[in-house]
Write an enzyme that holds these catalytic residues in place. Structure first.
Site, short mmCIF file in Angstrom:
data_model
loop_
_atom_site.label_atom_id
_atom_site.label_comp_id
_atom_site.label_asym_id
_atom_site.label_seq_id
_atom_site.Cartn_x
_atom_site.Cartn_y
_atom_site.Cartn_z
N TRP A 133 0.92 -1.30 -0.06
CA TRP A 133 0.11 0.17 0.04
C TRP A 133 1.10 1.20 0.00
O TRP A 133 1.76 1.27 0.83
CB TRP A 133 -0.81 -0.11 1.23
CG TRP A 133 -1.83 1.17 1.49
CD1 TRP A 133 -2.78 1.45 0.36
CD2 TRP A 133 -1.93 1.94 2.71
NE1 TRP A 133 -3.39 2.62 1.05
CE2 TRP A 133 -3.07 2.83 2.39
CE3 TRP A 133 -1.34 1.76 3.98
CZ2 TRP A 133 -3.48 3.46 3.27
CZ3 TRP A 133 -1.85 2.53 4.85
CH2 TRP A 133 -3.07 3.49 4.51
N ASP A 214 -0.06 -5.51 9.35
CA ASP A 214 -1.15 -4.49 9.38
C ASP A 214 -2.34 -5.15 9.06
O ASP A 214 -2.26 -5.94 7.83
CB ASP A 214 -0.59 -3.68 7.91
CG ASP A 214 -1.56 -2.61 7.75
OD1 ASP A 214 -2.68 -2.44 8.48
OD2 ASP A 214 -1.28 -1.71 6.78
N LYS A 250 -12.78 -0.56 6.97
CA LYS A 250 -13.72 -1.37 6.04
C LYS A 250 -14.56 -2.03 6.72
O LYS A 250 -15.55 -2.38 6.25
CB LYS A 250 -12.52 -2.09 5.14
CG LYS A 250 -11.22 -1.54 4.90
CD LYS A 250 -11.24 -0.48 3.48
CE LYS A 250 -10.20 0.28 3.82
NZ LYS A 250 -9.61 0.71 2.56
N1 PLP Z 1 -3.60 -0.61 5.74
C1 PLP Z 1 -3.57 -0.92 4.39
C2 PLP Z 1 -3.14 -2.08 3.88
C3 PLP Z 1 -4.83 -0.32 3.99
O1 PLP Z 1 -5.23 -0.71 2.50
C4 PLP Z 1 -5.55 0.75 4.54
C5 PLP Z 1 -6.57 1.48 3.99
O2 PLP Z 1 -6.67 1.39 2.84
C6 PLP Z 1 -4.97 1.13 5.93
C7 PLP Z 1 -4.16 0.23 6.28
C8 PLP Z 1 -5.62 2.31 6.51
O3 PLP Z 1 -6.86 2.51 6.94
P1 PLP Z 1 -7.50 3.64 7.48
O4 PLP Z 1 -8.46 4.12 6.54
O5 PLP Z 1 -8.28 3.13 8.74
O6 PLP Z 1 -6.54 4.35 7.81
#
Ligand code: PLP
Length: 403
Positions: A133, A214, A250
């Site tokens: 990401w 994560d 999500k």
């Molecule tokens: N980690 C990954 C792999 C993600 O895809 C995302 C969100 O797209 C997050 C962390 C972070 O999510 P948040 O929207 O809760 O900050």
């Protein structure tokens, strides 16, 4: 006075938010949003969980609540609920006080707090999957930690390259941190199997590596909350000290409420107390303490059996629709005899498919067919519906054939 910003140049827009804005600005009736990782219904609408709406009302009517500051580490019930959800209700680590938990501002907030803690108290290189990401790279960059890529994705098989990953990690410097996606890897949709997780654990043990998980998609890979927690629970069972950044954006659809958690597993409760005291300073100097509403909602879901059951049922509907869209898209591509092999669409899991489309093909999808996705070929499956899937398959056919 000469302006004090003269040394600044325009910074690039965030890729994902950039695509979101371009989609919003497109006036075509046939546009399709496969950019953002947010759930959409089959009517292409954002979705608020019914159980969330119900609890929100309950909170508004609750006269016992006030607007006082929360503790630096957040709501105790929320933190306990998060531990039970991820590590398993009866995990002995919880009872023995070996998990330090802080409520954070979404998964991103948990990652930032976690890596700030790492930078100050553990240091070491951070191994990140290639690709990962994009915000991981950015957060690590801003935290000032050194990043090293491990191979992870194999473009030939469109699957996980386990041997290359193990090779790379087995040469990592002792004490390095390894950032691992618990499930539904973003952007590839490719996860290690249970056997492969055990091999990763072996290398981490042998090289004394610190796992930093994560977890942003619990429930979205297999469709089962328990199964998707496998990696974390297994590493915990194997005795690892480790860190986990967790997001409810999500799986509770709480995107804009910023609800997440950071867990740090320590050797015992005395060390937990020391770790927590240091973690609290990191948080206090970043944003002092978390906001309450999102945490209260999540906490009532996690700590009330009836709400928990309702949440799981709704989550099954959400994840089930995404899983169905994989089959639907694959079938449409097969029906149209689109050049190439598209089996990976149903083999990959979670929110995203790493299609294998080139950046140029993705540009054409956007410019000529009003279909918005990342140039890496990452497609958010939640943007596909039973109504737009054939239009999408036809557009893919055109851009693939015109190569
Ligand atoms: N980690 C990954 C792999 C993600 O895809 C995302 C969100 O797209 C997050 C962390 C972070 O999510 P948040 O929207 O809760 O900050």
């Amino acid at each position: 006075q000469q302006h004090i910003f003269s040394h600044l140049t325009q910074a690039p827009p965030d890729q994902i938010f950039g695509i979101m804005n371009a989609y919003k600005a497109d006036t075509s009736d046939n546009k399709i949003d496969l950019g953002v990782g947010a759930y959409r219904t089959d009517e292409e609408k954002p979705y608020v969980f019914d159980v969330v709406k119900k609890i929100e009302q309950e909170i508004i009517n609750d006269n016992t609540l006030n607007k006082e500051y929360l503790p630096i580490e957040g709501l105790p019930d929320f933190n306990k609920g998060c531990q039970m959800l991820l590590f398993g209700k009866d995990n002995p680590l919880i009872e023995s006080g070996r998990i330090v938990t802080a409520q954070c501002l979404g998964g991103t907030g948990a990652l930032r707090v976690g890596f700030d803690f790492v930078k100050r108290h553990l240091a070491g290189d951070v191994y990140v999957s290639n690709p990962t990401w994009s915000n991981h790279n950015q957060i690590l960059d801003r935290t000032g930690l050194n990043q090293v890529n491990y191979p992870y994705y194999d473009p030939n098989t469109k699957g996980f390259n386990c041997s290359a990953t193990l090779d790379c990690l087995s040469q990592a410097k002792q004490g390095s941190i390894v950032l691992l996606h618990v499930c539904a890897h973003n952007p590839t949709g490719v996860d290690p199997t249970e056997t492969e997780w055990l091999q990763i654990a072996d290398v981490c043990k042998a090289r004394n590596l610190i796992p930093f998980f994560d977890c942003a998609y619990q429930g979205f890979a297999s469709g089962c909350i328990e199964k998707d927690a496998f990696a974390v629970r297994k590493f915990a069972e194997l005795g690892f000290q480790m860190i986990v950044a967790y997001s409810f954006s999500k799986n509770m659809g709480l995107y804009n409420e910023r609800v997440g958690a950071l867990h740090i597993v320590t050797p015992n409760k005395e060390i937990s107390a020391i770790v927590l005291s240091n973690l609290k300073i990191v948080i206090r100097t970043l944003y002092s303490c978390p906001p309450a509403i999102g945490g209260r909602i999540a906490s009532r879901i996690l700590c009330n059996e009836k709400y928990f059951k309702e949440w799981i049922e709704e989550l099954n509907t959400v994840t089930g629709r995404i899983i169905r869209m994989r089959t639907l898209l694959k079938n449409e591509l097969d029906k149209l005899n689109v050049q190439g092999n598209w089996d990976h669409i149903t083999r990959q899991t979670g929110f995203f498919t790493f299609t294998g489309l080139t950046p140029e093909q993705c540009d054409k999808l956007t410019q000529e067919h009003h279909i918005y996705l990342l140039r890496s070929g990452r497609m958010s499956m939640a943007g596909i519906t039973s109504k737009n899937v054939s239009q999408l398959a036809e557009a893919i056919k055109i851009v693939v054939q015109n190569e």
